[in-house]
Design an enzyme around this catalytic site. Structure first.
Site, PDB file in Angstrom:
ATOM      1  CG  ASP A   1     -91.389  89.163  -5.416  1.00 41.48           C
ATOM      2  OD1 ASP A   1     -92.237  90.046  -5.647  1.00 41.48           O
ATOM      3  OD2 ASP A   1     -91.591  87.968  -5.676  1.00 41.48           O
TER       4      ASP A   1
ATOM      5  CD  GLU B   1     -88.312  85.194 -10.898  1.00 37.92           C
ATOM      6  OE1 GLU B   1     -88.086  83.984 -11.108  1.00 37.92           O
ATOM      7  OE2 GLU B   1     -89.440  85.708 -11.029  1.00 37.92           O
TER       8      GLU B   1
END
Length: 380
Positions: free
Chosen positions: A78, A128
């Site tokens: 990520d 997120e």
């Protein structure tokens, strides 16, 4: 360095990892805004000679074709940072995750490894929020590469350096955001009978919903319902006419998830009737639960326990969430935690704190494990 690695992690390679992590750490960007980050990754891939594409804006992915492929193994990192106290920073280790994946690709290229199976690399934006995995899948990520299995990791300061944590089956929680608005009627504080006190109603609502998990859900089903924000009222002598509440729901069972949501709504409707007011409940379904494939889990556990320099930790349920779960709904997938705690170096602070940090050898541990996974599957 404390460990003896079987791979050629020479000084030049370690320097590459240090500089890469430092560069990525210095360009933190929020989800779906990782323009500098994706440009940096593309530049590194260009240097290594890897082709790549973008399935959604700022994402970067590609495939190393195997010499005699029987399967395609994917690794995901990520990319996004966090906004904390009006500062955008890498407080969750994503700079490390990207460095580990770039390091894996660099190692394969530098050491002229010709994989037997296909290897896919995925640099994903917005873990997120708002979540980049699902839109990448919807834009044909999995089918474009015909991915068979996928792996992801998270640097985790709750585990010591050299400890690797995982869990079979449900691991990280499914989550839901719940917003509640209670509309009453304002009045003078000296004449409460002329109003409808939204604060009183809110207190009753909170008391009742907290009984759902403690009295209506089996204690063997982990669940958390936290109302972390409540706003209402303007002055001490005015009956409050509006209260807003915000909550997070975290569970592992889809059945329990649906039950708790329905009970929150039912309680709100009951209080509407009791107080002749208006209560609106909005729910936002977020990431599903991370659910580790049992076969991949057993293979992974055997792999880690066979390495005397690593310590395997069988973790319990964790109430944090991860959109890696969307990949697991498509193919076999495994997500694990990479220990980073080191008291001597002061690396004892949790994720999402400004003091969070980790040593370069944590990056080597991650690359080491990815290479071990490939080797154990005869992919390299």
């Amino acid at each position: 360095m404390n460990r003896d690695y079987i791979w050629n992690f020479n000084d030049e390679f370690i320097s590459y990892l240090k500089s890469t992590r430092a560069n990525l750490n210095a360009m933190p960007e929020l989800g779906m805004q990782e323009y500098k980050t994706s440009a940096y990754i593309k530049n590194e891939l260009d240097k290594m000679g890897y082709a790549y594409k973008s399935h959604i804006e700022t994402s970067v992915s590609g495939m190393i074709k195997g010499s005699d492929p029987s399967k395609t193994i994917a690794f995901r990192a990520d990319m996004d940072a966090l906004n904390s106290n009006n500062q955008i920073k890498h407080l969750c280790g994503h700079d490390g995750h990207m460095t580990i994946l770039l390091g894996l690709l660099n190692y394969i290229k530098t050491n002229k490894i010709i994989p037997k199976d296909n290897i896919v690399f995925i640099f994903q934006p917005a873990e997120e929020a708002p979540g980049g995995a699902q839109p990448m899948i919807e834009n044909n990520l999995m089918t474009d590469y015909n991915i068979n299995e996928i792996y992801g990791l998270h640097i985790y300061p709750e585990l010591k350096k050299g400890e690797i944590g995982c869990k079979k089956g449900p691991f990280l929680a499914r989550i839901c955001e719940i917003d509640v608005e209670i509309l009453g009627k304002a009045a003078h504080g000296a004449a409460p009978h002329k109003g409808k006190d939204a604060i009183l109603i809110a207190s009753q609502f909170l008391n009742m919903v907290q009984g759902i998990i403690s009295r209506e859900v089996s204690p063997i089903n982990p669940a958390v319902l936290t109302f972390g924000s409540i706003h209402g009222g303007s002055r001490r002598n005015i009956i409050c006419d509006k209260v807003n509440l915000e909550a997070t729901l975290r569970v592992f069972s889809d059945e329990v998830y649906d039950f708790i949501k329905s009970r929150v709504i039912s309680i709100a409707k009951g209080l509407e009737l009791a107080h002749n007011c208006t209560i609106t409940v909005n729910t936002n379904d977020d990431y599903p639960a991370v659910n580790n494939d049992e076969a991949l889990y057993e293979q992974f556990k055997n792999l880690i326990t066979s390495d005397e320099s690593l310590k395997y930790i069988d973790l319990d349920y964790l109430m944090i969430s991860e959109d890696f779960s969307y990949y697991q709904k498509e193919v076999q997938g495994l997500f694990f935690m990479l220990g980073s705690q080191n008291e001597e170096l002061g690396h004892i602070h949790g994720l999402h704190t400004h003091e969070f940090d980790f040593e370069p050898e944590v990056l080597l541990d991650g690359i080491d494990i990815f290479l071990k996974i490939l080797k154990s599957k005869n992919a390299i």
